[in-house]
Design a protein around this motif. Structure first.
Motif, PDB file in Angstrom:
ATOM      1  N   UNK A  77     -50.883  14.662 -55.615  1.00  0.00           N
ATOM      2  CA  UNK A  77     -50.575  15.188 -54.278  1.00  0.00           C
ATOM      3  C   UNK A  77     -51.561  16.295 -53.905  1.00  0.00           C
ATOM      4  N   UNK A  78     -51.879  17.141 -54.860  1.00  0.00           N
ATOM      5  CA  UNK A  78     -52.871  18.197 -54.616  1.00  0.00           C
ATOM      6  C   UNK A  78     -54.221  17.598 -54.241  1.00  0.00           C
ATOM      7  N   UNK A  79     -54.635  16.577 -54.985  1.00  0.00           N
ATOM      8  CA  UNK A  79     -55.904  15.905 -54.687  1.00  0.00           C
ATOM      9  C   UNK A  79     -55.857  15.254 -53.305  1.00  0.00           C
ATOM     10  N   UNK A  80     -54.716  14.656 -52.967  1.00  0.00           N
ATOM     11  CA  UNK A  80     -54.564  14.022 -51.654  1.00  0.00           C
ATOM     12  C   UNK A  80     -54.701  15.056 -50.536  1.00  0.00           C
ATOM     13  N   UNK A  81     -54.030  16.176 -50.689  1.00  0.00           N
ATOM     14  CA  UNK A  81     -54.086  17.225 -49.654  1.00  0.00           C
ATOM     15  C   UNK A  81     -55.493  17.795 -49.503  1.00  0.00           C
ATOM     16  N   UNK A  82     -56.178  17.946 -50.620  1.00  0.00           N
ATOM     17  CA  UNK A  82     -57.562  18.448 -50.556  1.00  0.00           C
ATOM     18  C   UNK A  82     -58.447  17.431 -49.855  1.00  0.00           C
ATOM     19  N   UNK A  83     -58.208  16.138 -50.150  1.00  0.00           N
ATOM     20  CA  UNK A  83     -59.002  15.095 -49.503  1.00  0.00           C
ATOM     21  C   UNK A  83     -58.785  15.043 -48.006  1.00  0.00           C
ATOM     22  N   UNK A 140     -65.569  31.402 -46.206  1.00  0.00           N
ATOM     23  CA  UNK A 140     -64.489  31.675 -45.250  1.00  0.00           C
ATOM     24  C   UNK A 140     -64.012  30.394 -44.579  1.00  0.00           C
ATOM     25  N   UNK A 141     -64.963  29.544 -44.192  1.00  0.00           N
ATOM     26  CA  UNK A 141     -64.599  28.281 -43.531  1.00  0.00           C
ATOM     27  C   UNK A 141     -63.811  27.389 -44.480  1.00  0.00           C
ATOM     28  N   UNK A 142     -64.261  27.284 -45.723  1.00  0.00           N
ATOM     29  CA  UNK A 142     -63.573  26.414 -46.674  1.00  0.00           C
ATOM     30  C   UNK A 142     -62.180  26.929 -46.991  1.00  0.00           C
ATOM     31  N   UNK A 143     -62.029  28.248 -47.146  1.00  0.00           N
ATOM     32  CA  UNK A 143     -60.703  28.816 -47.392  1.00  0.00           C
ATOM     33  C   UNK A 143     -59.792  28.614 -46.189  1.00  0.00           C
ATOM     34  N   UNK A 144     -60.351  28.756 -44.998  1.00  0.00           N
ATOM     35  CA  UNK A 144     -59.559  28.564 -43.768  1.00  0.00           C
ATOM     36  C   UNK A 144     -59.075  27.115 -43.642  1.00  0.00           C
ATOM     37  N   UNK A 145     -59.932  26.162 -43.980  1.00  0.00           N
ATOM     38  CA  UNK A 145     -59.560  24.746 -43.898  1.00  0.00           C
ATOM     39  C   UNK A 145     -58.499  24.392 -44.932  1.00  0.00           C
ATOM     40  N   UNK A 146     -58.626  24.935 -46.143  1.00  0.00           N
ATOM     41  CA  UNK A 146     -57.616  24.691 -47.168  1.00  0.00           C
ATOM     42  C   UNK A 146     -56.264  25.256 -46.747  1.00  0.00           C
ATOM     43  N   UNK A 148     -60.680  27.679 -54.817  1.00  0.00           N
ATOM     44  CA  UNK A 148     -60.632  28.270 -53.479  1.00  0.00           C
ATOM     45  C   UNK A 148     -59.197  28.416 -52.985  1.00  0.00           C
ATOM     46  N   UNK A 149     -58.366  27.427 -53.290  1.00  0.00           N
ATOM     47  CA  UNK A 149     -56.971  27.506 -52.875  1.00  0.00           C
ATOM     48  C   UNK A 149     -56.278  28.699 -53.528  1.00  0.00           C
ATOM     49  N   UNK A 205     -60.032  36.072 -42.180  1.00  0.00           N
ATOM     50  CA  UNK A 205     -59.563  36.208 -40.796  1.00  0.00           C
ATOM     51  C   UNK A 205     -60.555  36.999 -39.952  1.00  0.00           C
ATOM     52  N   UNK A 206     -61.049  38.117 -40.490  1.00  0.00           N
ATOM     53  CA  UNK A 206     -62.009  38.941 -39.737  1.00  0.00           C
ATOM     54  C   UNK A 206     -63.299  38.186 -39.464  1.00  0.00           C
ATOM     55  N   UNK A 207     -63.707  37.357 -40.421  1.00  0.00           N
ATOM     56  CA  UNK A 207     -64.973  36.622 -40.273  1.00  0.00           C
ATOM     57  C   UNK A 207     -64.874  35.504 -39.233  1.00  0.00           C
ATOM     58  N   UNK A 208     -63.764  34.779 -39.276  1.00  0.00           N
ATOM     59  CA  UNK A 208     -63.673  33.562 -38.448  1.00  0.00           C
ATOM     60  C   UNK A 208     -62.903  33.735 -37.147  1.00  0.00           C
ATOM     61  N   UNK A 209     -62.141  34.801 -37.009  1.00  0.00           N
ATOM     62  CA  UNK A 209     -61.311  34.940 -35.807  1.00  0.00           C
ATOM     63  C   UNK A 209     -62.115  34.844 -34.515  1.00  0.00           C
ATOM     64  N   UNK A 210     -63.299  35.475 -34.423  1.00  0.00           N
ATOM     65  CA  UNK A 210     -64.080  35.344 -33.179  1.00  0.00           C
ATOM     66  C   UNK A 210     -64.463  33.884 -32.876  1.00  0.00           C
ATOM     67  N   UNK A 211     -64.802  33.125 -33.929  1.00  0.00           N
ATOM     68  CA  UNK A 211     -65.159  31.719 -33.717  1.00  0.00           C
ATOM     69  C   UNK A 211     -63.945  30.897 -33.274  1.00  0.00           C
TER      70      UNK A 211
END
Length: 561
Positions: free
Chosen positions: A437-443, A550-556, A464-465, A478-484
């Motif tokens: 299930x973890x692998x599925x969610x990451x995929x 930051x992007x990868x952590x945000x997506x996870x 990363x998770x 959050x500080x890095x990506x919030x403006x985007x």
């Protein structure tokens, strides 16, 4: 079979009757009814009817009498008895010769014998015979029903049916595969079962002697090659369960008693299939609940649990790979399956699960490996027997077999898979499921339908998770990506996706522009916006790493939510 003309002649009321023609047929001609019919005959006489007549209207006209006798014979009557002494004083020789040529029974009765007395006595005998037939048919019906209730199979039903009808019989399922037979032509069975090639078709059952039986409208004639048989459809709860096939030597074998026996056999077969379906559904539910419990709960696999699994046909002592699939359809198919009609939705899901289960079993048989599978809320859980081969290779080979056939059966289906082989797969069903299930969610974060993600390939993502749950790191992301994020929401753009693709192609502007189908200048404008909004330089290695992390952590985090 009923009473014969001889039985009628032996009644006290008929002691003065004389058989003029057809003496040799009195023991073989059956009497199902008796009536008084005068000219014209038209369609008032039916097969096996004992006809009484005074010859009124024909006594002075030999041609009229001859026409009358011909009409009675052509109707299939069992005998014709004339009362002589008033309208006919003697049965003419030409009438006797006509009957002799057709082997038809002509009887003479004295005028003083009342037709009413004859009718009463014959109808009493017919009624007695009918009661005997009904008791016999009821005994057969009970025997057939008890056969099913006592756990006997279709072959036992066929044996009983043949013993009482002496007609070759067979039962096929709804796929026309013959399940049981008694003395049925093996060549016809081989054609139906696909063992040998041959054409077969259904044709209307016309010009048969059993048109007046209630079963007639449900009988179909089956032509297989140059041979024929009859077919009755076995129904239960308006569902077609199978077919009852019977092959008489001639239609004359299909008498009312035989058709009654076939009707009772039809009921017994329907009851058997209902019972079989109920047992199968119970087994399926027990297996589903067992596997779901095995996968989703950390159960102690003691001897009792292993014995329960063995009763359900599972061997838990073998090593297993766990594959968890998320089922999705293209938009059109989703709309169809997600119909507001609950029955359609339920039926579609049942059909889909049936085909997936069938292909899982088929793939396991091809690879000679045991499989265990179940479904829950659009998720399929499969345990596949492992061996010394690398589990990635085995899993891919297995899924290739399934998906190749599923794409032909279910248009638009996509299944994303998470796959795990925890601690060599021995008694680790819950752990393997959690990892799959973890692998599925990451995929799923890759936004690709039909992908396969192996747990052993997700170490970076799992790291990363783990980091994403740290409060300080969460604040940095959050500080890095919030403006985007705010810019994308406000302007309906996709700067984050642009960066993902740009980073995928190692900062190559030309390749990124082609992948995003953007003009080079439009891409450069987006990249400048990213730098301005984040305050980071895409040419600085540290800034680039921070943005990528930051992007990868945000997506996870999005996948987890």
């Amino acid at each position: 079979m009923g009473i014969t003309v001889k039985d009628v002649l032996q009644l006290p009321v008929m002691k003065s009757a004389k058989v003029h023609v057809g003496q040799e047929s009195v023991e073989t001609n059956y009497v199902e009814w008796i009536s008084v019919i005068e000219t014209p005959v038209e369609n008032f006489v039916r097969k096996n009817e004992f006809v009484l007549s005074t010859g009124v209207g024909c006594g002075d006209d030999p041609n009229c009498l001859e026409t009358y006798v011909k009409d009675v014979m052509q109707s299939g009557a069992s005998a014709l008895a004339f009362a002589t002494g008033r309208h006919i004083f003697k049965i003419p020789d030409r009438i006797q010769q006509l009957a002799f040529d057709e082997n038809f029974i002509i009887i003479e009765i004295p005028w003083d014998v009342r037709f009413g007395d004859i009718l009463q006595d014959v109808l009493i005998e017919i009624s007695k015979e009918k009661e005997v037939e009904q008791r016999h048919a009821e005994g057969i019906r009970q025997e057939l029903i008890n056969c099913v209730l006592n756990g006997k199979g279709l072959q036992e039903i066929m044996t009983i049916l043949y013993q009482h009808s002496r007609i070759p019989v067979a039962i096929s399922d709804h796929n026309k595969i013959v399940r049981a037979n008694y003395d049925f032509d093996q060549k016809m069975i081989d054609v139906l079962n696909g063992v040998t090639e041959g054409d077969y078709e259904l044709i209307p059952a016309e010009d048969t002697p059993f048109r007046d039986h209630p079963l007639y409208h449900y009988i179909e004639e089956y032509k297989i090659g140059v041979q024929y048989c009859y077919q009755l459809t076995i129904l239960s709860n308006h569902k077609k369960q199978g077919y009852l096939l019977f092959q008489p030597k001639g239609d004359e074998e299909l008498t009312w008693p035989v058709l009654n026996i076939l009707e009772h056999a039809l009921t017994a077969c329907a009851l058997y299939f209902v019972k079989e379906d109920a047992i199968e559904m119970t087994e399926i539910r027990l297996r589903d609940h067992f596997l779901l419990d095995l996968a989703k709960n950390d159960i102690n696999l003691d001897k009792q649990m292993l014995s329960k699994a063995q009763l359900l046909g599972y061997d838990l002592t073998l090593p297993y790979i766990c594959l968890v699939g998320s089922i999705r359809f293209k938009k059109k198919v989703d709309n169809l399956i997600g119909s507001t009609d609950h029955k359609v939705q339920s039926s579609s899901m049942h059909s889909r699960n049936y085909y997936i289960q069938k292909e899982v079993t088929h793939a396991g048989e091809v690879l000679k490996r045991r499989t265990m599978a179940t479904f829950e809320d659009g998720e399929v859980i499969v345990y596949l027997e492992a061996d010394s081969h690398p589990y990635v290779e085995t899993s891919n080979q297995f899924l290739d077999l399934i998906e190749r056939r599923l794409n032909e059966l279910l248009a638009g289906i996509n299944i994303s898979w998470g796959i795990s082989f925890h601690k060599r797969g021995i008694l680790s069903f819950h752990q393997s499921y959690d990892e799959a299930v973890t692998a599925l969610n990451i995929g799923k974060q890759q936004h690709e339908e039909g992908n396969r993600t192996f747990f052993s390939d997700t170490r970076m993502n799992r790291l990363l998770m783990a980091l994403s749950h740290e409060k300080e790191i969460e604040s940095i992301v959050k500080d890095t990506l919030q403006p985007l994020i705010e810019y994308d929401q406000k302007r309906q753009t996709d700067l984050i996706q642009t960066f993902i693709v740009y980073n995928k192609y190692n900062s190559n502007v030309s390749q990124t522009a082609r992948a995003l189908t953007l003009h080079r200048q439009s891409l450069l404008h987006r990249l400048r916006n990213i730098e301005q909004l984040t305050g980071l330089s895409l040419l600085n290695a540290d800034d680039l790493f921070l943005l990528e992390l930051s992007v990868r952590l945000w997506m996870l985090k999005k996948v987890e939510e």
